[in-house]
Write an enzyme that holds these catalytic residues in place. Structure first.
Site, PDB file in Angstrom:
ATOM      1  N   ARG A 149       0.800  -1.230   0.000  1.00 16.33           N
ATOM      2  CA  ARG A 149       0.000   0.000   0.000  1.00 16.33           C
ATOM      3  C   ARG A 149       0.826   1.270   0.000  1.00 16.33           C
ATOM      4  NH1 ARG A 149      -4.778  -2.020   4.133  1.00 16.33           N
ATOM      5  NH2 ARG A 149      -5.756  -3.455   2.659  1.00 16.33           N
ATOM      6  N   LYS A 186       2.353  10.762 -11.943  1.00 19.75           N
ATOM      7  CA  LYS A 186       1.608   9.798 -12.753  1.00 19.75           C
ATOM      8  C   LYS A 186       2.443   8.529 -12.903  1.00 19.75           C
ATOM      9  CE  LYS A 186      -1.365  12.510 -15.814  1.00 19.75           C
ATOM     10  NZ  LYS A 186      -1.677  12.782 -17.240  1.00 19.75           N
ATOM     11  N   GLU A 245       8.597  16.966 -25.581  1.00 18.93           N
ATOM     12  CA  GLU A 245       7.954  17.370 -24.336  1.00 18.93           C
ATOM     13  C   GLU A 245       8.447  18.735 -23.863  1.00 18.93           C
ATOM     14  OE1 GLU A 245       5.469  15.901 -23.060  1.00 18.93           O
ATOM     15  OE2 GLU A 245       5.542  13.762 -23.526  1.00 18.93           O
ATOM     16  N   LYS A 299       5.517  22.416 -15.470  1.00 24.09           N
ATOM     17  CA  LYS A 299       4.730  21.259 -15.051  1.00 24.09           C
ATOM     18  C   LYS A 299       4.388  21.340 -13.570  1.00 24.09           C
ATOM     19  CE  LYS A 299       4.025  16.373 -15.558  1.00 24.09           C
ATOM     20  NZ  LYS A 299       4.428  15.111 -16.218  1.00 24.09           N
ATOM     21  N   GLU A 333      -5.549  15.603 -12.360  1.00 26.91           N
ATOM     22  CA  GLU A 333      -6.034  15.808 -13.719  1.00 26.91           C
ATOM     23  C   GLU A 333      -7.555  15.933 -13.783  1.00 26.91           C
ATOM     24  OE1 GLU A 333      -3.789  14.254 -17.473  1.00 26.91           O
ATOM     25  OE2 GLU A 333      -5.496  12.934 -17.181  1.00 26.91           O
ATOM     26  N   ARG A 380      -4.741  20.231 -15.600  1.00 22.97           N
ATOM     27  CA  ARG A 380      -3.608  19.339 -15.856  1.00 22.97           C
ATOM     28  C   ARG A 380      -3.751  18.603 -17.182  1.00 22.97           C
ATOM     29  NH1 ARG A 380      -0.330  15.211 -11.775  1.00 22.97           N
ATOM     30  NH2 ARG A 380       1.065  14.416 -13.395  1.00 22.97           N
ATOM     31  N   ASN A 412      -1.431  17.193 -21.838  1.00 21.48           N
ATOM     32  CA  ASN A 412      -1.589  16.119 -22.816  1.00 21.48           C
ATOM     33  C   ASN A 412      -1.739  16.642 -24.243  1.00 21.48           C
ATOM     34  OD1 ASN A 412      -1.840  13.351 -21.365  1.00 21.48           O
ATOM     35  ND2 ASN A 412      -3.068  14.740 -20.120  1.00 21.48           N
ATOM     36  N   HIS A 464      -1.176  14.298 -27.096  1.00 20.17           N
ATOM     37  CA  HIS A 464      -1.028  12.940 -26.567  1.00 20.17           C
ATOM     38  C   HIS A 464      -2.160  11.994 -26.968  1.00 20.17           C
ATOM     39  CE1 HIS A 464       2.227  14.668 -24.343  1.00 20.17           C
ATOM     40  NE2 HIS A 464       2.439  13.583 -23.630  1.00 20.17           N
ATOM     41  N   HIS A 477      -1.024   8.598 -28.411  1.00 19.76           N
ATOM     42  CA  HIS A 477      -1.301   7.288 -27.826  1.00 19.76           C
ATOM     43  C   HIS A 477      -1.962   6.359 -28.836  1.00 19.76           C
ATOM     44  CE1 HIS A 477      -1.268   9.040 -23.449  1.00 19.76           C
ATOM     45  NE2 HIS A 477      -0.053   8.924 -23.972  1.00 19.76           N
ATOM     46  N   HIS A 497       7.634   7.183 -27.629  1.00 19.75           N
ATOM     47  CA  HIS A 497       6.569   8.039 -27.118  1.00 19.75           C
ATOM     48  C   HIS A 497       6.765   9.491 -27.552  1.00 19.75           C
ATOM     49  CE1 HIS A 497       3.544   9.784 -24.548  1.00 19.75           C
ATOM     50  NE2 HIS A 497       4.451  10.480 -23.900  1.00 19.75           N
TER      51      HIS A 497
END
Length: 370
Positions: free
Chosen positions: A124, A146, A188, A231, A241, A245, A249, A252, A256, A270
């Site tokens: 956890r 993330k 990026e 960022k 997000e 936020r 992306n 993106h 993706h 990527h």
């Protein structure tokens, strides 16, 4: 590029706040930085075979005062999987790690995402530290918490928000990075200018971008600092997000879909997909009448001049518009069955559009597939 860019950036998240330290030779200070964020003497270093071959002795020296457990995985996006996650978790269990010990990601975005997710669910949650070794990871994936793995439905669809205690960025580590990986990371960097920092884009377009790609030390340090600050500002406003936020992306959703089409075998990195995806986002924005053709062309020209991938380089991944649209329907930002895209009214003026017309999007995808 501004000399006022900080070399230490604070990610302000209340009790989960942490520092990003940036500069040459930072790896040598890793031990003392770790002592400030953990009381444990045990560190599990998750890395890949390429990074370990290049920098294994350096990370061992930096952690010489700690008990270290090395978890070395093959390089590549394929490691971000249930199988890859199970290997990391099993290694931690076999080594007897507890929640007070530290999991340290030493690699690029794949290693950071994989080990961060493992740290978030191991008993956890255990202490997590990022030491990114690629430009893309240094300016983007190592910051903001993330963590995720991929599955057959798409990229980063299984994961958690889990903040590190520290991000340590040693710009010297980039000296061994292949040019292709540097360019992937630059996507990026320029993204932050295209989102809401037009002055940063102007600086990059005026020559600093080429200096970053050439790993010129001052330009590199400043670009990383500005990117991390950009960022950090967004993450402090919207950690999970739920709002602004999503702007991070830009490009993106297209990217993706391209990556899923290509498969996660290294054929399309990527950052390469993000570069082309940003070109597509501006192109689609222009088609909708949101962004001028001149601004769209300027983005395209900047990418092309620096030998960055554009939509024109993605032909082999654009042959099935309906499949691409299907991939985009799986995006995490989507709500209520509607596709969300980050679009632009110009350079530095991106925004979140939560009700994109699928008919318009499919028409665009069909046009560019021919």
């Amino acid at each position: 590029m501004t000399k006022a860019a900080p070399e230490t950036v604070r990610v302000d998240l209340g009790p989960r706040s942490y520092d990003i330290t940036i500069g040459p030779g930072e790896l040598r200070r890793l031990g003392e930085r770790l002592r400030a964020v953990t009381t444990s003497n045990r560190v599990a270093v998750v890395t890949d075979e390429n990074v370990h071959a290049l920098h294994g002795p350096a990370i061992a020296e930096a952690l010489s005062d700690f008990q270290t457990h090395m978890i070395v995985r093959p390089a590549g996006e394929a490691q971000k999987s249930m199988a890859g996650l199970e290997v990391v978790l099993d290694s931690l269990f076999r080594a007897g790690f507890d929640r007070s010990d530290t999991v340290l990601a030493f690699g690029g975005g794949v290693i950071g995402d994989l080990s961060g997710f493992a740290a978030s669910i191991y008993k956890r949650g255990t202490t997590f530290v990022q030491v990114p070794t690629t430009l893309l990871a240094q300016v983007d994936s190592s910051v903001g918490g993330k963590t995720a793995i991929n599955n057959s439905y798409g990229k980063n669809l299984v994961g958690a928000f889990y903040q590190p205690r520290l991000v340590l960025i040693d710009t010297d580590l980039l000296s061994t990075l292949p040019d292709r990986q540097v360019r992937a990371g630059y996507a990026e960097v320029v993204k932050y200018g295209l989102i809401d920092r037009p002055d940063f884009f102007e600086t990059l377009d005026a020559g600093a971008g080429a200096q970053v790609l050439a790993l010129e030390p001052d330009a590199l340090r400043d670009a990383i600092s500005v990117s991390c600050l950009a960022k950090a500002d967004v993450v402090a406003q919207d950690e999970r997000e739920g709002g602004c936020r999503a702007l991070l992306n830009l490009g993106h959703t297209f990217a993706h879909a391209l990556e899923l089409t290509a498969g996660y075998d290294g054929d399309l990195l990527h950052g390469e997909a993000v570069s082309a995806g940003m070109d597509m986002a501006f192109e689609f924005s222009s088609r909708l009448g949101l962004c001028s053709a001149e601004q769209t062309q300027r983005v395209h020209d900047h990418l092309s001049r620096l030998a960055m991938p554009t939509r024109a380089d993605m032909g082999r991944f654009l042959t099935d518009p309906n499949a691409l649209l299907g991939h985009m329907r799986q995006d995490k930002k989507n709500e209520g069955g509607r596709i969300t895209l980050i679009l632009a009214r110009g350079i530095g003026h991106s925004f979140i559009e939560k009700s994109v017309s699928e008919a318009d999007l499919l028409a665009y995808l069909k046009d560019i597939s021919t």
